[in-house]
Design a protein around this motif. Structure first.
Motif, mmCIF file in Angstrom:
data_model
loop_
_atom_site.group_PDB
_atom_site.id
_atom_site.type_symbol
_atom_site.label_atom_id
_atom_site.label_comp_id
_atom_site.label_asym_id
_atom_site.label_seq_id
_atom_site.Cartn_x
_atom_site.Cartn_y
_atom_site.Cartn_z
ATOM 1 N N GLU A 66 32.846 40.149 38.886
ATOM 2 C CA GLU A 66 34.225 39.762 38.582
ATOM 3 C C GLU A 66 34.715 38.687 39.555
ATOM 4 O OE1 GLU A 66 37.936 39.993 36.468
ATOM 5 O OE2 GLU A 66 35.849 40.377 36.000
ATOM 6 N N SER A 67 34.295 38.765 40.813
ATOM 7 C CA SER A 67 34.747 37.783 41.809
ATOM 8 C C SER A 67 34.302 36.371 41.449
ATOM 9 C CB SER A 67 34.242 38.159 43.205
ATOM 10 O OG SER A 67 32.838 38.003 43.310
ATOM 11 N N VAL A 68 33.134 36.243 40.835
ATOM 12 C CA VAL A 68 32.647 34.921 40.422
ATOM 13 C C VAL A 68 33.595 34.329 39.384
ATOM 14 C CG1 VAL A 68 30.743 33.680 39.323
ATOM 15 C CG2 VAL A 68 30.256 35.470 41.013
ATOM 16 N N ARG A 69 34.011 35.138 38.448
ATOM 17 C CA ARG A 69 34.954 34.675 37.424
ATOM 18 C C ARG A 69 36.317 34.349 38.032
ATOM 19 N NH1 ARG A 69 39.018 36.262 34.548
ATOM 20 N NH2 ARG A 69 39.068 38.399 35.293
ATOM 21 N N LEU A 70 36.769 35.189 38.965
ATOM 22 C CA LEU A 70 38.102 35.020 39.544
ATOM 23 C C LEU A 70 38.209 33.800 40.459
ATOM 24 C CD1 LEU A 70 38.889 38.747 40.375
ATOM 25 C CD2 LEU A 70 39.972 37.330 38.603
ATOM 26 N N ILE A 71 37.128 33.399 41.117
ATOM 27 C CA ILE A 71 37.193 32.281 42.050
ATOM 28 C C ILE A 71 37.130 30.929 41.340
ATOM 29 C CG2 ILE A 71 34.745 31.910 42.606
ATOM 30 C CD1 ILE A 71 37.514 32.224 45.231
ATOM 31 N N ARG A 72 36.611 30.903 40.141
ATOM 32 C CA ARG A 72 36.395 29.630 39.442
ATOM 33 C C ARG A 72 37.648 28.756 39.332
ATOM 34 N NH1 ARG A 72 32.467 26.989 36.619
ATOM 35 N NH2 ARG A 72 33.323 25.383 35.269
ATOM 36 N N ALA A 117 26.428 31.317 42.111
ATOM 37 C CA ALA A 117 26.182 31.806 40.748
ATOM 38 C C ALA A 117 25.966 30.653 39.772
ATOM 39 C CB ALA A 117 27.366 32.660 40.280
ATOM 40 N N ARG A 118 25.152 30.895 38.765
ATOM 41 C CA ARG A 118 24.911 29.879 37.725
ATOM 42 C C ARG A 118 26.218 29.418 37.078
ATOM 43 N NH1 ARG A 118 19.518 29.351 36.156
ATOM 44 N NH2 ARG A 118 18.209 31.154 36.596
ATOM 45 N N LEU A 123 30.107 23.118 39.436
ATOM 46 C CA LEU A 123 31.116 22.738 40.424
ATOM 47 C C LEU A 123 30.535 22.596 41.830
ATOM 48 C CD1 LEU A 123 33.913 25.198 39.257
ATOM 49 C CD2 LEU A 123 33.781 22.738 38.787
ATOM 50 N N VAL A 124 29.272 22.940 42.010
ATOM 51 C CA VAL A 124 28.641 22.956 43.333
ATOM 52 C C VAL A 124 27.663 21.795 43.454
ATOM 53 C CG1 VAL A 124 27.119 24.276 44.866
ATOM 54 C CG2 VAL A 124 28.938 25.441 43.600
ATOM 55 N N ASP A 125 27.814 21.021 44.537
ATOM 56 C CA ASP A 125 26.934 19.882 44.776
ATOM 57 C C ASP A 125 25.721 20.235 45.629
ATOM 58 O OD1 ASP A 125 28.629 17.812 43.522
ATOM 59 O OD2 ASP A 125 30.031 18.424 45.095
#
Length: 184
Positions: A66-72, A117-118, A123-125
């Protein structure tokens, strides 16, 4: 003893400068690996930066995915050069706490379990994985968080195992660092 050169790592990362928006560096690894310390040092070496911490948005001991979704949304805002505001999890109360504001900056360092996370890869360089054997990570985590974490270690480790298997984070990392070795 081998040593990681922070200046050399910073230069490698700078070469990934995106065409538009902030440079985003993710520092991922399992609990107790040394991600937070490395992320702060890396951010300072890269110049003006802002930091996002995954553990600010993990909604409890079962909330890694859930944290991956929330941080996006916060990461999207910072990537585009805008400030970000997001709710934080209050670990003592076990509920949502105060919102946190992060200013825009030329570099964003996102740190914590799941930051590579994939679903965040667009968004990640540059992705750094910090690797440390389980027994050392456990000692570090207990020294850091003590009894408040001890009863949740296995539960969290199972989530990490599942998350990292699905996301193949280590194999996608631009740099894998042995978290037992110094970074200077």
């Amino acid at each position: 003893m081998p040593v990681y050169d922070l200046n050399s790592i910073s230069e490698q990362i700078r070469q990934r400068r995106p065409q538009a928006g902030a440079l985003v560096v993710a520092v991922d690894g399992r609990s107790g690996s040394g991600k937070s310390r490395l992320a702060r040092r890396l951010g300072r070496a890269l110049g003006k930066f802002t930091m996002l911490r995954m553990d600010h948005v993990v909604p409890g001991w079962d909330g890694l995915e859930e944290s991956v979704r929330l941080i996006r949304p916060a990461l999207e805002a910072l990537r585009s050069g805008e400030p970000a505001r997001y709710r934080t999890w209050d670990w003592l109360r076990g509920d949502w706490g105060q919102p946190l504001h992060r200013p825009a900056a030329p570099t964003v360092v996102i740190e914590g379990c799941g930051s590579g996370a994939r679903s965040l890869a667009d968004l990640v360089d540059y992705l750094v994985w910090v690797d440390v054997p389980a027994e050392i990570r456990y000692e570090r985590a207990m020294a850091r968080d003590g009894a408040s974490y001890a009863g949740h270690w296995e539960q969290w480790a199972r989530q990490e195992e599942a998350h990292y298997a699905v996301n193949a984070t280590v194999s996608r990392a631009d740099l894998v660092i042995d978290g037992r070795l110094p970074v200077r």
